[in-house]
Design an enzyme around this catalytic site. Structure first.
Site, mmCIF file in Angstrom:
data_model
loop_
_atom_site.group_PDB
_atom_site.id
_atom_site.type_symbol
_atom_site.label_atom_id
_atom_site.label_comp_id
_atom_site.label_asym_id
_atom_site.label_seq_id
_atom_site.Cartn_x
_atom_site.Cartn_y
_atom_site.Cartn_z
ATOM 1 N N ASP A 1 -0.481 -5.049 -3.458
ATOM 2 C CA ASP A 1 -1.845 -4.549 -3.603
ATOM 3 C C ASP A 1 -1.943 -3.030 -3.660
ATOM 4 O O ASP A 1 -2.744 -2.414 -2.945
ATOM 5 C CB ASP A 1 -2.758 -5.072 -2.497
ATOM 6 C CG ASP A 1 -4.226 -5.063 -2.948
ATOM 7 O OD1 ASP A 1 -4.520 -5.680 -3.986
ATOM 8 O OD2 ASP A 1 -5.063 -4.421 -2.294
ATOM 9 N N HIS B 1 -6.926 -6.462 1.042
ATOM 10 C CA HIS B 1 -5.881 -5.464 0.799
ATOM 11 C C HIS B 1 -4.629 -5.761 1.625
ATOM 12 O O HIS B 1 -3.509 -5.686 1.112
ATOM 13 C CB HIS B 1 -6.435 -4.077 1.137
ATOM 14 C CG HIS B 1 -5.493 -2.952 0.882
ATOM 15 N ND1 HIS B 1 -4.806 -2.789 -0.308
ATOM 16 C CD2 HIS B 1 -5.108 -1.903 1.674
ATOM 17 C CE1 HIS B 1 -4.054 -1.699 -0.254
ATOM 18 N NE2 HIS B 1 -4.210 -1.159 0.944
ATOM 19 N N SER C 1 0.832 -1.195 0.000
ATOM 20 C CA SER C 1 0.000 0.000 0.000
ATOM 21 C C SER C 1 0.873 1.254 0.000
ATOM 22 O O SER C 1 1.661 1.453 -0.928
ATOM 23 C CB SER C 1 -0.972 -0.041 1.184
ATOM 24 O OG SER C 1 -2.046 0.856 1.012
#
Length: 293
Positions: free
Chosen positions: A142, A272, A118
């Protein structure tokens, strides 16, 4: 190991690991009068560097690193964990990259891969563009430059860490935080959630509990990071969470168009936070990147 690392045994047991837990220590480095804190796993030169996502800290990688069993460093990004907060609240990828670059150069000069999830993934992209010698290859978990925009589009539908970042910031008890986190991440074990909350909160003198990270003033703009990605030539592996809405097929294909070699793979049962939902599978991906399989 001091109390900070006392939960590693529980995590190892949950993963079914029987190998001795490696030595882990916390090391602080001053960068431009700010403290950048990192966890150093093992006594040898780190083979990998790990950068966590927004609203997380270096301990988010504990299960992955226990599984890998190699020397690494996991860095607390500015405004997270035990690293200093910035007065301007700018925790976007470019200043993050400037903060971690000297730490990596000093503590992990021979690292074979940078792993970023992220916000950490966007930071790794910025680092690869600015200081390519520090990023021989990367695993980006992700996220694409468009993901902050995707998160904004989701709004109240966002789950997991993203939803918690946008939610309350003060709590009466740590159990209240554990309950909220469990509701946001229903597929994770309660023991895993408890460990994460312990590492990601602190108790103020007034008895209230707060998160151990600074709140973002604004999300990173997409185009500067796409521009950075467009000049990266190091091999990169984009790992998508199969249940995550933050990396779309369109964004993944745009990611693939970068000039360097790019692999894209999906871990189907993960959201996520792939490192929390599927640590064994993610560790396997990283191990194969390290062995060039």
């Amino acid at each position: 190991m001091d109390d900070e690392f006392g939960l590693l045994g529980e995590a190892a047991d949950e993963l079914g690991l029987r190998d001795p837990i490696p030595a882990v220590r916390r090391v602080d480095t001053t960068v431009d009068e700010h403290n950048v804190s990192a966890l150093v796993w093992g006594a040898s030169s780190p083979r990998a560097v790990f950068l966590h996502g927004g609203g997380q800290n270096a301990h988010t990688w504990d299960s992955v690193l226990l599984t890998l069993g190699i020397p690494v460093i996991a860095i607390d990004l500015p405004g997270h964990g035990h690293s200093s907060w910035r007065a301007d609240g700018d925790y976007t990828p470019a200043p993050n990259a400037r903060a971690v670059a000297p730490v990596i150069a000093k503590m992990a000069p021979d690292a074979e891969v940078i792993v970023g999830m992220s916000l950490g993934g966007l930071t790794a992209i910025s680092l690869a563009a600015a200081v390519p010698d520090l990023v021989p290859q990367a695993v980006i978990v992700d996220v694409t430059p468009e993901s902050p925009h995707r998160a904004a589009e989701l709004g109240q539908l966002a789950r997991g860490t993203v939803a918690l970042i946008e939610g309350p910031q003060e709590f009466d008890s740590i159990d209240e935080i554990i309950g909220l986190t469990a509701a946001a991440a229903p597929t994770r074990s309660l023991s895993s959630i408890r460990r994460g909350v312990i590492h990601n909160t602190r108790r103020r003198p007034d008895g209230r509990w707060v998160w151990r990270y600074g709140r973002f003033r604004e999300a990173p703009a997409a185009q500067p990071i796409w521009d950075s990605l467009a000049v990266t030539t190091a091999p990169m592996t984009l790992v998508r969470g199969g249940r995550s809405p933050f990396t779309t097929d369109e964004d993944a294909e745009r990611f693939r168009a970068r000039p360097g070699p790019t692999d894209i793979m999906t871990i189907e049962d993960a959201g996520h936070s792939v490192q929390s939902d599927a640590p064994l599978q993610l560790a396997d991906v990283i191990a194969r990147v390290l062995t060039h399989e």
